[in-house]
Design an enzyme around this catalytic site. Structure first.
Site, short mmCIF file in Angstrom:
data_model
loop_
_atom_site.label_atom_id
_atom_site.label_comp_id
_atom_site.label_asym_id
_atom_site.label_seq_id
_atom_site.Cartn_x
_atom_site.Cartn_y
_atom_site.Cartn_z
NE ARG A 1 -31.87 21.24 39.72
CZ ARG A 1 -32.59 21.20 39.05
NH1 ARG A 1 -32.85 21.48 38.25
NH2 ARG A 1 -33.78 21.11 40.31
NE ARG B 1 -33.02 17.92 36.44
CZ ARG B 1 -33.59 18.87 36.75
NH1 ARG B 1 -34.50 19.65 36.12
NH2 ARG B 1 -34.31 18.67 38.34
CE LYS C 1 -41.23 24.58 37.89
NZ LYS C 1 -41.56 23.05 38.25
NE ARG D 1 -36.18 19.36 43.21
CZ ARG D 1 -35.71 18.66 41.93
NH1 ARG D 1 -34.71 17.51 42.16
NH2 ARG D 1 -36.07 19.81 41.09
NE ARG E 1 -40.52 26.00 43.70
CZ ARG E 1 -39.16 25.98 43.04
NH1 ARG E 1 -39.29 26.71 42.16
NH2 ARG E 1 -38.90 25.07 43.27
P1 AP5 Z 1 -37.73 20.71 33.68
O1 AP5 Z 1 -37.95 21.39 32.26
O2 AP5 Z 1 -35.92 20.10 34.35
O3 AP5 Z 1 -38.11 20.51 34.44
P2 AP5 Z 1 -38.84 21.44 35.98
O4 AP5 Z 1 -39.47 22.00 36.22
O5 AP5 Z 1 -38.32 22.76 35.79
O6 AP5 Z 1 -37.57 20.85 36.73
P3 AP5 Z 1 -36.79 21.28 38.13
O7 AP5 Z 1 -36.08 20.35 38.84
O8 AP5 Z 1 -36.07 22.16 37.73
O9 AP5 Z 1 -38.21 22.22 39.12
P4 AP5 Z 1 -37.76 22.74 40.41
O10 AP5 Z 1 -38.82 23.25 40.56
O11 AP5 Z 1 -37.59 21.42 41.69
O12 AP5 Z 1 -36.23 23.49 40.98
P5 AP5 Z 1 -35.89 25.16 40.76
O13 AP5 Z 1 -34.78 25.01 40.22
O14 AP5 Z 1 -37.10 25.91 40.18
O15 AP5 Z 1 -37.89 19.08 32.79
C1 AP5 Z 1 -37.32 18.32 34.07
C2 AP5 Z 1 -36.33 16.96 33.09
O16 AP5 Z 1 -37.21 16.53 32.70
C3 AP5 Z 1 -35.53 17.43 32.06
O17 AP5 Z 1 -34.43 16.31 31.46
C4 AP5 Z 1 -36.50 17.39 30.88
O18 AP5 Z 1 -35.04 17.47 29.44
C5 AP5 Z 1 -37.37 16.51 30.66
N1 AP5 Z 1 -38.42 16.59 30.33
C6 AP5 Z 1 -39.30 17.97 30.78
N2 AP5 Z 1 -40.18 17.68 29.42
C7 AP5 Z 1 -40.41 16.63 29.60
C8 AP5 Z 1 -41.57 15.69 28.90
N3 AP5 Z 1 -42.64 16.33 27.87
N4 AP5 Z 1 -41.05 14.23 28.60
C9 AP5 Z 1 -40.42 13.83 29.51
N5 AP5 Z 1 -38.88 14.43 29.58
C10 AP5 Z 1 -39.26 15.64 30.05
O19 AP5 Z 1 -35.82 24.94 41.94
C11 AP5 Z 1 -34.59 24.29 42.83
C12 AP5 Z 1 -34.74 24.92 44.71
O20 AP5 Z 1 -34.42 25.92 44.75
C13 AP5 Z 1 -35.45 24.11 45.42
O21 AP5 Z 1 -35.91 23.47 45.74
C14 AP5 Z 1 -35.74 25.12 46.39
O22 AP5 Z 1 -35.22 25.03 47.67
C15 AP5 Z 1 -34.98 26.61 46.09
N6 AP5 Z 1 -35.91 27.27 45.01
C16 AP5 Z 1 -36.72 27.71 43.96
N7 AP5 Z 1 -37.53 28.42 43.74
C17 AP5 Z 1 -37.35 28.96 45.04
C18 AP5 Z 1 -38.94 29.42 45.35
N8 AP5 Z 1 -39.58 30.87 44.29
N9 AP5 Z 1 -38.76 29.97 46.02
C19 AP5 Z 1 -37.98 28.91 47.57
N10 AP5 Z 1 -37.31 28.15 46.79
C20 AP5 Z 1 -37.21 28.43 45.37
#
Ligand code: AP5
Length: 218
Positions: A160, A127, A13, A171, A88
């Site tokens: 992270r 990552r 994402k 997660r 979410r």
């Molecule tokens: P990346 O692009 O970072 O993937 P992502 O889907 O953004 O993963 P996240 O871990 O950031 O998502 P998340 O939803 O768990 O975390 P968030 O920050 O929203 O890619 C990941 C890795 O893969 C990178 O190294 C990239 O280079 C690689 N990659 C990408 N595409 C690739 C491909 N096609 N092929 C190969 N490699 C690839 O949330 C974190 C925390 O915040 C949550 O756990 C929660 O506690 C809180 N939070 C956030 N939003 C909410 C909400 N709406 N409600 C409640 N709590 C929330």
């Protein structure tokens, strides 16, 4: 235009949002990034969110809704939003729908990035990021020139805290239980587009652009 990026942790994402918002001229609103900044700055929101984030749980809905509503107000004058990591769960999706209804806004597309769990775990365990400039690296796909050090800043790369193996498993289970029902919720509303995210980042970007261009011309 309003786009939502939906997908499990590691589905890409953040990677795709950064590429697409530039191309489409949209404002990128990542709830994860906003929360991480708040934690780093030691704000009240950050202090309340930190424990939930580090254990892989969702931050309480009321904190998230207030936070995202304020960010949308701040950026209301732009061409639109790409929401990354929000909503979410069903409660957040329903609150978002009420907010949009009052403002006469509609969601143009929900882009669901689908990849198998084994691939997600591999991506998250590889990552690393620079604490200074936030540049992202991934072992072995995208390595820095000097091992463990940022190419731009020379800073030591970090992981992270929620990318530790046990937190990643938490997660993923939170995604399965609380977030994945949104796939059906938006599919039944007719605006979900499923993208195979188990391909290269460039290929995923191409597919999303092709899907979004249909909205633009519709
Ligand atoms: P990346 O692009 O970072 O993937 P992502 O889907 O953004 O993963 P996240 O871990 O950031 O998502 P998340 O939803 O768990 O975390 P968030 O920050 O929203 O890619 C990941 C890795 O893969 C990178 O190294 C990239 O280079 C690689 N990659 C990408 N595409 C690739 C491909 N096609 N092929 C190969 N490699 C690839 O949330 C974190 C925390 O915040 C949550 O756990 C929660 O506690 C809180 N939070 C956030 N939003 C909410 C909400 N709406 N409600 C409640 N709590 C929330």
């Amino acid at each position: 235009m309003i786009l939502i990026l939906l997908g499990a942790p590691g589905s890409g994402k953040g990677t795709q949002a950064k590429r697409l918002t530039e191309k489409l001229g949209l404002t990128h609103l990542s709830t994860g990034d906003i929360l991480r900044e708040a934690v780093k700055a030691g704000t009240d929101l950050g202090n309340k969110a930190k424990g939930f984030m580090n254990s892989g749980e969702l931050v309480p809905d009321d904190l998230i809704i207030d936070m995202i509503t304020a960010k949308m107000e701040e950026n209301a004058a732009g061409a639109g939003f790409m929401l990354d990591g929000f909503p979410r769960n069903l409660a957040q999706a329903e609150r978002l729908s009420e907010i949009f209804e009052k403002k006469n806004l509609v969601i143009d597309q929900v882009i669901y990035l689908n990849a198998p769990e084994a691939e997600l775990v591999k991506r998250l365990s590889g990552r690393f990021y620079c604490p200074q400039c936030n540049a992202g690296y991934n072992y072995p796909m995208h390595l820095p020139k000097n091992e463990g050090v940022c190419d731009n800043e020379g800073e030591k790369l970090l992981r992270r805290p929620d990318d530790e193996e046990d937190v990643v498993q938490k997660r993923l289970s939170v995604y399965r239980e609380q977030t994945s029902p949104l796939e059906e919720y938006y599919r039944s509303q007719g605006n979900l587009v499923e993208i195979d995210a188990n391909t290269s980042p460039d290929q995923v970007t191409e597919e999303i652009i092709s899907s979004v261009s249909k909205v633009k011309t519709a």
